[in-house]
Enzyme design. Structure first.
Site, PDB file in Angstrom:
ATOM      1  N   GLY A   1       0.858  -1.188   0.000  1.00 53.66           N
ATOM      2  CA  GLY A   1       0.000   0.000   0.000  1.00 53.66           C
ATOM      3  C   GLY A   1       0.882   1.221   0.000  1.00 53.66           C
ATOM      4  O   GLY A   1       0.831   2.062   0.883  1.00 53.66           O
TER       5      GLY A   1
ATOM      6  N   GLU B   1       0.450  -1.272  -4.809  1.00 54.75           N
ATOM      7  CA  GLU B   1      -0.612  -0.293  -4.571  1.00 54.75           C
ATOM      8  C   GLU B   1      -1.827  -0.715  -5.378  1.00 54.75           C
ATOM      9  O   GLU B   1      -1.712  -1.113  -6.522  1.00 54.75           O
ATOM     10  CB  GLU B   1      -0.097   1.096  -4.974  1.00 54.75           C
ATOM     11  CG  GLU B   1      -1.115   2.204  -4.997  1.00 54.75           C
ATOM     12  CD  GLU B   1      -1.899   2.349  -3.694  1.00 54.75           C
ATOM     13  OE1 GLU B   1      -1.299   2.487  -2.609  1.00 54.75           O
ATOM     14  OE2 GLU B   1      -3.146   2.316  -3.769  1.00 54.75           O
ATOM     15  N   ILE B   2      -3.000  -0.592  -4.749  1.00 51.11           N
ATOM     16  CA  ILE B   2      -4.211  -1.102  -5.401  1.00 51.11           C
ATOM     17  C   ILE B   2      -4.866  -0.071  -6.308  1.00 51.11           C
ATOM     18  O   ILE B   2      -5.573  -0.421  -7.247  1.00 51.11           O
ATOM     19  CB  ILE B   2      -5.197  -1.632  -4.326  1.00 51.11           C
ATOM     20  CG1 ILE B   2      -6.160  -2.643  -4.939  1.00 51.11           C
ATOM     21  CG2 ILE B   2      -5.937  -0.514  -3.633  1.00 51.11           C
ATOM     22  CD1 ILE B   2      -6.895  -3.473  -3.913  1.00 51.11           C
TER      23      ILE B   2
ATOM     24  N   CYS C   1       2.845   1.127   5.967  1.00 47.67           N
ATOM     25  CA  CYS C   1       2.890   2.493   6.463  1.00 47.67           C
ATOM     26  C   CYS C   1       1.539   3.166   6.329  1.00 47.67           C
ATOM     27  O   CYS C   1       0.980   3.247   5.236  1.00 47.67           O
ATOM     28  CB  CYS C   1       3.934   3.293   5.702  1.00 47.67           C
ATOM     29  SG  CYS C   1       5.582   2.592   5.863  1.00 47.67           S
TER      30      CYS C   1
ATOM     31  N   ASP D   1      -4.917   1.987   5.549  1.00 39.98           N
ATOM     32  CA  ASP D   1      -6.297   2.457   5.717  1.00 39.98           C
ATOM     33  C   ASP D   1      -6.857   1.882   7.016  1.00 39.98           C
ATOM     34  O   ASP D   1      -6.737   0.682   7.262  1.00 39.98           O
ATOM     35  CB  ASP D   1      -7.150   2.001   4.530  1.00 39.98           C
ATOM     36  CG  ASP D   1      -6.679   2.646   3.238  1.00 39.98           C
ATOM     37  OD1 ASP D   1      -6.253   3.816   3.295  1.00 39.98           O
ATOM     38  OD2 ASP D   1      -6.721   1.989   2.187  1.00 39.98           O
TER      39      ASP D   1
HETATM   40  C1  LIG Z   1      -3.503   5.679   3.689  1.00 40.14           C
HETATM   41  S1  LIG Z   1      -2.559   5.156   2.315  1.00 40.14           S
HETATM   42  C2  LIG Z   1      -0.869   5.176   2.842  1.00 40.14           C
HETATM   43  C3  LIG Z   1       0.058   5.298   1.708  1.00 40.14           C
HETATM   44  C4  LIG Z   1       1.542   5.284   2.006  1.00 40.14           C
HETATM   45  N1  LIG Z   1       1.959   4.033   2.618  1.00 40.14           N
HETATM   46  C5  LIG Z   1       1.955   6.464   2.872  1.00 40.14           C
HETATM   47  O1  LIG Z   1       2.305   6.227   4.033  1.00 40.14           O
HETATM   48  O2  LIG Z   1       1.932   7.575   2.382  1.00 40.14           O
HETATM   49  C6  LIG Z   1      -2.929   3.441   2.214  1.00 40.14           C
HETATM   50  C7  LIG Z   1      -2.712   2.914   0.837  1.00 40.14           C
HETATM   51  O3  LIG Z   1      -2.881   1.521   0.798  1.00 40.14           O
HETATM   52  C8  LIG Z   1      -3.491   1.179  -0.419  1.00 40.14           C
HETATM   53  N2  LIG Z   1      -4.104  -0.142  -0.264  1.00 40.14           N
HETATM   54  C9  LIG Z   1      -5.187  -0.458   0.479  1.00 40.14           C
HETATM   55  N3  LIG Z   1      -5.467  -1.759   0.402  1.00 40.14           N
HETATM   56  C10 LIG Z   1      -4.533  -2.307  -0.401  1.00 40.14           C
HETATM   57  C11 LIG Z   1      -4.292  -3.621  -0.864  1.00 40.14           C
HETATM   58  N4  LIG Z   1      -5.089  -4.632  -0.504  1.00 40.14           N
HETATM   59  N5  LIG Z   1      -3.244  -3.843  -1.681  1.00 40.14           N
HETATM   60  C12 LIG Z   1      -2.437  -2.812  -2.055  1.00 40.14           C
HETATM   61  N6  LIG Z   1      -2.627  -1.550  -1.640  1.00 40.14           N
HETATM   62  C13 LIG Z   1      -3.651  -1.284  -0.825  1.00 40.14           C
HETATM   63  C14 LIG Z   1      -4.458   2.295  -0.649  1.00 40.14           C
HETATM   64  O4  LIG Z   1      -4.852   2.404  -1.989  1.00 40.14           O
HETATM   65  C15 LIG Z   1      -3.673   3.494  -0.177  1.00 40.14           C
HETATM   66  O5  LIG Z   1      -2.943   4.106  -1.189  1.00 40.14           O
END
Ligand SMILES: C[S@@+](CC[C@H](N)C(=O)[O-])C[C@H]1O[C@@H](n2cnc3c(N)ncnc32)[C@H](O)[C@@H]1O
Ligand SMILES: C[S@@+](CC[C@H](N)C(=O)[O-])C[C@H]1O[C@@H](n2cnc3c(N)ncnc32)[C@H](O)[C@@H]1O
Lengths: 286, 434
Positions: free
Chosen positions: A104, A127-128, A180, A183
């Site tokens: 993510g 990233e999704i 990090c 969600d």
């Molecule tokens: C709140 S953001 C944090 C992004 C980054 N790690 C940061 O600290 O700036 C959470 C991210 O996780 C991604 N995400 C959520 N579920 C996911 C999954 N199952 N696989 C990959 N990415 C995912 C979301 O699209 C989002 O961009």
């Protein structure tokens, strides 16, 4: 000019709800995303022919509704597209394999900070969200153009880490996994949607080598407690102590380099960290 | 007319046959066709509606509480009427989609002493002891409700636990000996996929137990058991959903899997090695009908008819020593018979054409006989017997038991339209909207 379409920036599982905690949190995120739109690149840097060598998949399942591409097995993944400089043309093989994963990865700040720190290791962001992934890819392309010898070891992939990690990675392939500012999914009923659950941890343990580390950081205390508790309860993980955290350079990097983390700092928000080491399997297991 | 048997399962010693129709289970003697046991899930669909209603109310209350909290911490701009509407208990109208309430899975221990089934009504696993000397041989031991609808069960090799997989991808271990059911909130999954689980199997290698779990994506996972948090590996080979995991009766390392692909996979599951793929398309093609086309919404010029494997059985023929494989595809009027050679090559032996499709197929090991549950309007014979010849070929067997066993099914319907879904496996196929 790479801009990110706001419509595509919804948290994928977000649902209309009047729950206050969640609303506040979302507003916070929105400021952040709008801010992201101002990041720009040189005009000429964006011309990116992308060959996806893995197959396109239909969506429709209870937990995600994305048209995802993923390899049928780790061996059928063509990594040379992502890390061309780590591909040996003569031997027709990669000279190195992904060892560090940012799950993510959002806008990719962590990848970029880790790139020089681990210049001999391949690092992958997963990233999704499509547009976010695109953004990170463009960002890496530009960096690679600016400094030809650097950033060759980082790449991003669109994928659902909760479903398809074993399609990408072999048993014990990774040495570090970062989670990090994931969600938070505040609602009780949505807890299974969290990226750390006791059952998913077994999958993460599978792709992580013994001695490897799971890093978690969040600004949501509830989520921190949840992640730490589930990791502590899992027989294949053991918490690393404060002393370890203080001397580990990745802890420092992840605290300050992700877009979320920077935003939290700007708002003087608090950050909770928990790191866990992958323990060996019990003797009676294969 | 009678509603077809949805699931049939013969005990391996040939003593009895367990059948299910809607929410009822029958046990019939295979010696004289007598009904020797029965059980009916007395919780009906109104129970489901009631439960849903309760949870709706609970959610409303929660939402209300959160609203209040929200008001305290943040000024809300609107002040519209907050009179919470309490929903009425819904009464399904004439056009409402039917709520099906039936037994989804039946599992019989090898020795025929334990029967496990799952219900839709309260999403339970129900465990029975089978006592052939009792007036009703089904003695209910335990009924364990689960948070989500169970869709596959397996018995641990020591018969101490039932493992249940649910629609949301979690697997639970339910103790057989501990007779009181656990509180739902105390149940902890022993493993989970982030996908619907369709089948699980507990198997053994070198004195150790393992659990195989297959999901609606293409994954088959191999985990240690009971320490299932230690994943051993994955079996990569399917490109569509999986519906069946079958450990062969003659080689405990041999797994045969199938589902929405045109082929079966033969594996050495322990070595995680794909041994062979058995293509079925050419054999099944002549039996496919418009039923096998994708739903109208997804239909296009180049849509192909879809094959969904509904049953896989294996049998070592005692006189010829040949290893046989029987395959049933959804709504196909035929049974496919193959021979599995020592080197795992698979040769087609026979396609037994039938007058009706079979809903389910089961094997009486001790007698070299198969029994099929027919998708038929017949009032008198809704099962059919097939004898397995030395060569592996099947022959329809005239067996007067089929009449008496059929007559124990008391569930009558006016027309086929009233049948519960007999062919559901193809609905597991993932489709994208275009
Ligand atoms: C709140 S953001 C944090 C992004 C980054 N790690 C940061 O600290 O700036 C959470 C991210 O996780 C991604 N995400 C959520 N579920 C996911 C999954 N199952 N696989 C990959 N990415 C995912 C979301 O699209 C989002 O961009
Ligand atoms: C070939 S049998 C499946 C038998 C059983 N699942 C087994 O493993 O032996 C097909 C019948 O099982 C019933 N059935 C079993 N599982 C079901 C499910 N998950 N959804 C709908 N029907 C199911 C349907 O009534 C169908 O006609």
């Amino acid at each position: 000019m790479a801009s990110v379409d706001k419509r595509d920036l919804n948290v994928p599982t977000a649902e209309a709800s009047n729950e206050s905690k969640k609303k506040q949190y979302r507003e916070k995120r929105k400021d952040f995303r709008d801010g992201q739109k101002n990041v720009s690149f040189e005009e000429n840097a964006i011309e990116l022919p992308r060959k996806r060598f893995y197959r396109q998949r239909a969506h429709s399942n209870p937990f995600s509704d994305h048209d995802l591409a993923y390899p049928s097995r780790p061996d059928s993944m063509d990594w040379s597209q992502l890390y061309p400089q780590f591909y040996d043309q003569e031997k027709k093989a990669m000279t190195s394999h992904v060892e560090i994963a940012d799950i993510g990865c959002g806008y990719g700040g962590l990848l970029i900070s880790l790139a020089k720190e681990f210049s001999d290791k391949l690092i992958l962001g997963m990233e999704i969200r499509v547009q976010v992934t695109q953004y990170v890819q463009d960002r890496i392309d530009v960096l690679r153009r600016q400094e030809e010898d650097n950033y060759q070891n980082i790449a991003v992939l669109r994928g659902n880490a909760m479903k398809f990690l074993p399609n990408f990675f072999h048993k014990g392939q990774l040495s570090k996994m970062f989670f990090c500012f994931p969600d938070p999914h505040f609602k009780q009923r949505k807890h299974k949607a969290r990226i750390i659950t006791s059952t998913l941890l077994s999958e993460y343990a599978y792709v992580l080598r013994v001695g490897g580390v799971i890093y978690t950081i969040t600004d949501v205390e509830d989520l921190h407690n949840w992640m730490a508790q589930h990791l502590e309860e899992h027989p294949l993980f053991q918490r690393l102590d404060k002393e370890w955290e203080e001397q580990d350079k990745c802890v420092c990097i992840m605290t300050n380099s992700t877009e979320e983390g920077k935003k939290v700092s700007r708002n003087n928000g608090r950050k909770w960290i928990a790191c866990f080491e992958r323990l060996p399997n019990p003797d009676d297991c294969d | 007319m009678k509603h077809p048997f949805q699931i049939i399962k013969a005990s391996s010693n040939g003593e009895f046959l367990v059948t299910s129709v809607k929410n009822t289970v029958y046990v019939s003697s295979l010696k004289d066709g007598r009904l020797i046991g029965t059980w009916c899930d007395e919780l009906d669909s109104s129970y489901t509606i009631l439960k849903q209603h309760e949870s709706k109310l609970k959610k409303l209350e929660e939402a209300e509480r959160e609203n209040e909290e929200g008001d305290a911490s943040k000024k809300t701009k609107t002040n519209d009427s907050k009179a919470v509407k309490v929903p009425k208990i819904p009464v399904p109208g004439p056009g409402a989609p039917q709520i099906y309430n039936y037994i989804r899975t039946l599992e019989l221990s090898k020795e025929g002493d334990i029967l496990v089934l799952t219900t839709d009504s309260d999403k339970s696993v129900v465990i029975f002891k089978i006592d052939l000397s009792a007036e009703n041989c089904l003695i209910q031991m335990k009924r364990q409700p689960l948070p989500k609808r169970p869709c596959a069960v397996s018995l641990s090799l020591d018969k101490k636990y039932v493992t249940v997989a649910d629609k949301f991808g979690d697997v639970y271990n339910i103790s057989i000996d501990e007779q009181t059911a656990s509180q739902e909130k105390d149940l902890r999954p022993i493993l989970g996929h982030v996908s619907m689980l369709v089948d699980i199997a507990i198997c053994e290698h070198g004195g150790k137990s393992f659990i195989l779990s297959a999901d609606r994506d293409e994954h088959i996972r191999v985990s240690n058991y009971p320490k299932s948090y230690v994943i051993k590996g994955w079996l990569y080979g399917h490109s569509s959903f999986i519906s069946n995991l079958h450990i062969s009766s003659f080689d405990s390392n041999l797994l045969i899997s199938g589902g929405g692909d045109d082929y079966l996979c033969l594996w050495n599951w322990y070595d995680e090695k794909l041994l062979n793929k058995v293509q079925l398309r050419n054999l099944v093609e002549p039996y496919l009908t418009d039923f096998h086309l994708p739903p109208e919404r997804f239909l296009s010029e180049d849509s192909v008819k879809e094959i969904s494997i509904s049953k896989i059985l294996t049998y070592r023929h005692p006189t010829s020593d040949s290893n046989l494989l029987f395959v049933l595809c959804e709504n196909v009027k035929a049974i496919l018979v193959f021979k599995i050679e020592k080197d795992y090559t698979v040769n087609h032996v026979q396609t037994l054409a039938l007058s009706t499709s079979l809903v389910d197929l089961t094997l009486i090991e001790s007698d070299s006989v198969l029994i099929g549950s027919k998708d038929t309007d017949s009032q008198t014979e809704i099962i059919e017997f097939y004898s397995i010849k030395d060569s592996g070929n099947l022959e329809v067997l005239d067996n007067e038991l089929s009449k008496s066993i059929s007559s124990s099914n008391k569930i009558e319907v006016n027309s086929r339209e009233e049948f519960y879904p007999l062919y559901y496996i193809n609905t597991l196929r993932k489709r994208s909207e275009h």
